[in-house]
Motif scaffolding. Structure first.
Motif, short mmCIF file in Angstrom:
data_model
loop_
_atom_site.label_atom_id
_atom_site.label_comp_id
_atom_site.label_asym_id
_atom_site.label_seq_id
_atom_site.Cartn_x
_atom_site.Cartn_y
_atom_site.Cartn_z
N TRP A 1 0.85 -1.19 0.00
CA TRP A 1 0.00 0.00 0.00
C TRP A 1 0.88 1.23 0.00
O TRP A 1 1.84 1.33 0.78
N LEU A 2 0.57 2.18 -0.86
CA LEU A 2 1.29 3.45 -0.93
C LEU A 2 0.37 4.55 -0.45
O LEU A 2 -0.80 4.59 -0.83
N SER A 3 0.89 5.44 0.38
CA SER A 3 0.12 6.59 0.84
C SER A 3 0.75 7.85 0.30
O SER A 3 1.98 8.02 0.40
N ILE A 4 -0.07 8.72 -0.26
CA ILE A 4 0.45 9.98 -0.78
C ILE A 4 -0.39 11.13 -0.22
O ILE A 4 -1.55 10.97 0.13
N SER A 5 0.23 12.27 -0.13
CA SER A 5 -0.42 13.47 0.37
C SER A 5 -0.14 14.61 -0.59
O SER A 5 0.95 15.17 -0.59
N ASN A 6 -1.12 14.91 -1.42
CA ASN A 6 -1.00 15.98 -2.41
C ASN A 6 0.23 15.79 -3.29
O ASN A 6 1.06 16.67 -3.42
N GLY A 7 0.37 14.62 -3.86
CA GLY A 7 1.51 14.33 -4.73
C GLY A 7 1.16 13.25 -5.74
O GLY A 7 0.01 13.01 -6.04
N VAL A 8 2.22 12.60 -6.23
CA VAL A 8 2.10 11.53 -7.21
C VAL A 8 2.92 10.35 -6.73
O VAL A 8 4.01 10.53 -6.19
N ALA A 9 2.40 9.14 -6.92
CA ALA A 9 3.15 7.94 -6.58
C ALA A 9 3.01 6.94 -7.71
O ALA A 9 1.96 6.84 -8.35
N THR A 10 4.08 6.23 -7.98
CA THR A 10 4.07 5.17 -8.98
C THR A 10 4.61 3.90 -8.36
O THR A 10 5.40 3.94 -7.40
N THR A 11 4.20 2.77 -8.90
CA THR A 11 4.68 1.48 -8.40
C THR A 11 4.67 0.48 -9.55
O THR A 11 4.06 0.72 -10.59
N LYS A 12 5.36 -0.62 -9.34
CA LYS A 12 5.48 -1.65 -10.38
C LYS A 12 5.51 -3.02 -9.72
O LYS A 12 6.04 -3.17 -8.62
N VAL A 13 4.92 -4.00 -10.38
CA VAL A 13 4.99 -5.41 -9.94
C VAL A 13 5.35 -6.26 -11.15
O VAL A 13 5.18 -5.84 -12.29
N ARG A 14 5.86 -7.46 -10.87
CA ARG A 14 6.24 -8.38 -11.95
C ARG A 14 5.60 -9.74 -11.73
O ARG A 14 5.53 -10.24 -10.61
N CYS A 15 5.16 -10.32 -12.83
CA CYS A 15 4.64 -11.69 -12.83
C CYS A 15 5.76 -12.63 -13.29
O CYS A 15 6.70 -12.21 -13.96
N ARG A 16 5.63 -13.91 -12.94
CA ARG A 16 6.58 -14.91 -13.47
C ARG A 16 6.27 -15.21 -14.93
O ARG A 16 7.14 -15.51 -15.71
N SER A 17 4.97 -15.12 -15.28
CA SER A 17 4.55 -15.24 -16.68
C SER A 17 4.16 -13.83 -17.14
O SER A 17 4.39 -12.86 -16.43
N ASN A 18 3.56 -13.69 -18.29
CA ASN A 18 3.12 -12.38 -18.75
C ASN A 18 2.00 -11.83 -17.87
O ASN A 18 1.15 -12.59 -17.39
N ALA A 19 1.99 -10.54 -17.67
CA ALA A 19 0.90 -9.88 -16.96
C ALA A 19 -0.29 -9.78 -17.90
O ALA A 19 -0.14 -9.42 -19.07
N ALA A 20 -1.47 -10.11 -17.40
CA ALA A 20 -2.67 -10.09 -18.24
C ALA A 20 -3.49 -8.81 -18.03
O ALA A 20 -3.89 -8.17 -18.99
#
Length: 90
Positions: A63-82
């Protein structure tokens, strides 16, 4: 004069809605590219990125918490992401 008064009432009634909308998360987006999924949100609040993978599994970010800003995140699958989506914490 009556026309001016009506316009002022309409504008003042619209202002609180605009202010409350700015207090939450907005402009959230999620995308997949090969094995990776990425997500972002702007504003104020908490969110996480969840992705379903071609092999039937799901992965999620913390979980990401932001306060009047921008947040980015990334995850990876072992196979292709659908598919990928943003979950917001209430």
């Amino acid at each position: 004069m009556r026309r001016l008064l009506v316009m002022l009432v309409v504008l003042s009634a619209a202002a609180p809605g605009v202010a409350s909308a700015a207090e939450g998360l907005h402009s959230c987006a999620a995308a997949v590219d090969g094995k990776a999924a990425s997500g972002r949100c702007e504003g104020r609040g908490s969110f996480r990125l969840v992705a379903s993978c071609a092999d039937g599994t799901t992965v999620d970010s913390s979980w990401l918490s932001i306060s009047n800003g921008v947040a980015t995140t990334k995850v990876r699958c072992r196979s292709n992401a659908a598919h990928a989506w943003i979950e917001q914490r209430q």
